[in-house]
Design an enzyme around this catalytic site. Structure first.
Site, PDB file in Angstrom:
ATOM      1  N   ASP A  67       0.802  -0.995  -0.032  1.00  0.00           N
ATOM      2  CA  ASP A  67       0.003  -0.012   0.014  1.00  0.00           C
ATOM      3  C   ASP A  67       0.901   1.124  -0.007  1.00  0.00           C
ATOM      4  O   ASP A  67       2.052   1.340   0.124  1.00  0.00           O
ATOM      5  CB  ASP A  67      -1.093  -0.015   1.246  1.00  0.00           C
ATOM      6  CG  ASP A  67      -0.319  -0.600   2.559  1.00  0.00           C
ATOM      7  OD1 ASP A  67       0.850  -0.333   2.525  1.00  0.00           O
ATOM      8  OD2 ASP A  67      -1.042  -1.058   3.370  1.00  0.00           O
ATOM      9  N   ASN A 137      -7.564  -2.351  14.139  1.00  0.00           N
ATOM     10  CA  ASN A 137      -8.781  -2.591  13.910  1.00  0.00           C
ATOM     11  C   ASN A 137      -9.028  -4.062  12.961  1.00  0.00           C
ATOM     12  O   ASN A 137     -10.027  -4.096  12.386  1.00  0.00           O
ATOM     13  CB  ASN A 137      -9.545  -1.496  13.126  1.00  0.00           C
ATOM     14  CG  ASN A 137      -8.825  -1.088  11.866  1.00  0.00           C
ATOM     15  OD1 ASN A 137      -7.958  -1.810  11.431  1.00  0.00           O
ATOM     16  ND2 ASN A 137      -9.267  -0.195  11.078  1.00  0.00           N
ATOM     17  N   HIS A 139      -7.216  -4.627  10.122  1.00  0.00           N
ATOM     18  CA  HIS A 139      -7.145  -4.271   8.867  1.00  0.00           C
ATOM     19  C   HIS A 139      -5.764  -5.081   8.286  1.00  0.00           C
ATOM     20  O   HIS A 139      -4.897  -5.451   9.014  1.00  0.00           O
ATOM     21  CB  HIS A 139      -7.170  -2.849   8.254  1.00  0.00           C
ATOM     22  CG  HIS A 139      -5.967  -2.087   8.475  1.00  0.00           C
ATOM     23  ND1 HIS A 139      -5.748  -0.776   8.994  1.00  0.00           N
ATOM     24  CD2 HIS A 139      -4.551  -2.515   8.833  1.00  0.00           C
ATOM     25  CE1 HIS A 139      -4.482  -0.348   8.918  1.00  0.00           C
ATOM     26  NE2 HIS A 139      -3.725  -1.329   9.236  1.00  0.00           N
ATOM     27  N   GLU A 144      -9.838  -1.913   4.939  1.00  0.00           N
ATOM     28  CA  GLU A 144     -10.407  -1.557   6.417  1.00  0.00           C
ATOM     29  C   GLU A 144     -11.705  -2.400   6.714  1.00  0.00           C
ATOM     30  O   GLU A 144     -12.133  -2.998   5.721  1.00  0.00           O
ATOM     31  CB  GLU A 144     -10.731  -0.107   6.531  1.00  0.00           C
ATOM     32  CG  GLU A 144      -9.666   0.807   6.061  1.00  0.00           C
ATOM     33  CD  GLU A 144      -8.530   0.758   7.403  1.00  0.00           C
ATOM     34  OE1 GLU A 144      -8.653   0.205   8.259  1.00  0.00           O
ATOM     35  OE2 GLU A 144      -7.882   1.914   7.470  1.00  0.00           O
TER      36      GLU A 144
HETATM   37  C1  F6R Z   1       1.374  -1.369   6.094  1.00  0.00           C
HETATM   38  C2  F6R Z   1       0.181  -1.998   6.119  1.00  0.00           C
HETATM   39  C3  F6R Z   1      -0.491  -1.779   7.510  1.00  0.00           C
HETATM   40  C4  F6R Z   1       0.163  -2.172   8.767  1.00  0.00           C
HETATM   41  C5  F6R Z   1      -0.631  -2.074  10.173  1.00  0.00           C
HETATM   42  C6  F6R Z   1       0.220  -2.311  11.323  1.00  0.00           C
HETATM   43  O1  F6R Z   1       2.198  -1.385   4.728  1.00  0.00           O
HETATM   44  O2  F6R Z   1      -0.219  -2.416   5.288  1.00  0.00           O
HETATM   45  O3  F6R Z   1      -1.735  -3.022   7.321  1.00  0.00           O
HETATM   46  O4  F6R Z   1       0.714  -3.512   8.748  1.00  0.00           O
HETATM   47  O5  F6R Z   1      -1.343  -1.022   9.940  1.00  0.00           O
HETATM   48  O6  F6R Z   1       1.087  -0.975  11.300  1.00  0.00           O
HETATM   49  P1  F6R Z   1       2.232  -1.170  12.444  1.00  0.00           P
HETATM   50  O7  F6R Z   1       3.238  -1.928  12.158  1.00  0.00           O
HETATM   51  O8  F6R Z   1       2.776   0.431  12.300  1.00  0.00           O
HETATM   52  O9  F6R Z   1       1.441  -1.150  13.836  1.00  0.00           O
END
Ligand code: F6R
Length: 242
Positions: A67, A137, A139, A144
């Site tokens: 992403d 959450n 995701h 989401e």
């Molecule tokens: C990032 C991504 C997100 C993160 C998630 C956790 O490329 O795809 O799904 O893996 O938001 O983020 P952190 O590791 O910062 O807690």
């Protein structure tokens, strides 16, 4: 599902790097799906160490990032383009032509760019190993919680919880982009193997809801329970509600 509970962030990073390394050692031109965020930073640092020691060669490895925010230039310190350079790309011998990150260009051309991104994954033969973190959450990527999830790469409005969680990287909550481009569930679930990392108490509810035996699009990571080769490497705190 192979669930590995380890003691702490260091052990999670080490085991994560070991699994990625094995994939590259088994297949020189492995196709990796990459994640950003705090979770995989330690794992990337260990992959860089292994490369420096001569234990890993990225020359023929192909990468697709999950992403990217919409509206941040690639050289913005909080863009995922920049994150990948800082944590991995600037330190290993990956060929720039083998690196793909979903585009963050204007909305008008975004749809076509998303389609091209998916085609490129298909032409590469699909993803051999998809790395994932998990949002508070539930995701994965920026898919989401919602009544329906999209299969293809697409534009997404970030959830309020995600904006709040990611505001720690910005000066203020207002600066966090509201939109992003994310790989959809199609390419993620089509990956040959999936490796999800999670650490810390704040991930415990999402981990519990995702791996409880129930599947819901309101907890996108729960869909991973339907994949044949998923490894979950989490620390004790993230596992505390299982
Ligand atoms: C990032 C991504 C997100 C993160 C998630 C956790 O490329 O795809 O799904 O893996 O938001 O983020 P952190 O590791 O910062 O807690």
């Amino acid at each position: 599902m192979d669930l590995q509970v380890v003691g702490d962030y260091r052990e999670m990073s080490e085991l994560g790097a070991k699994i990625v390394s094995e994939t590259i050692q088994e297949k020189k031109n492995a196709v990796l799906g990459l994640a950003t965020g705090s979770t995989p930073e330690g794992m990337y640092a260990r992959l860089v160490e292994k490369y420096r020691r001569g234990d890993l060669d990225f020359k023929s490895v192909v990468t697709f990032n999950l992403d990217e925010y919409v509206g941040l230039a690639p050289d913005h310190p909080q863009s995922y383009h920049y994150y990948m350079k800082r944590n991995l790309f600037d330190h290993v011998n990956l060929d720039p032509v083998n690196i793909s990150i979903p585009t963050s260009s204007s909305d008008e051309t975004l749809e076509e760019a998303c389609r091209q991104f998916d085609k490129k994954i298909e032409h590469a033969g699909g993803i051999d190993l998809q790395l994932l973190g998990i949002g508070v959450n539930g995701h994965i990527g920026f898919n989401e919680p919602a009544p329906y999830l999209k299969t293809a790469t697409h534009l997404v409005e970030l959830a309020q919880e995600t904006i709040e969680a990611n505001s720690r990287f910005f000066q203020s909550k207002e600066e966090v982009p509201r939109k992003a481009v994310t790989m959809g569930l199609g390419s993620i679930m089509a990956a040959d193997k999936i490796l999800l990392l999670a650490n810390g108490k704040n991930k415990a509810p999402a981990v519990r809801d995702s791996f409880s035996g129930l599947v819901s699009t309101e907890t996108p990571a729960s869909l991973l329970q339907l994949h044949r080769k998923v490894t979950i490497v989490i620390d004790r705190e993230a596992a505390s509600l299982l």
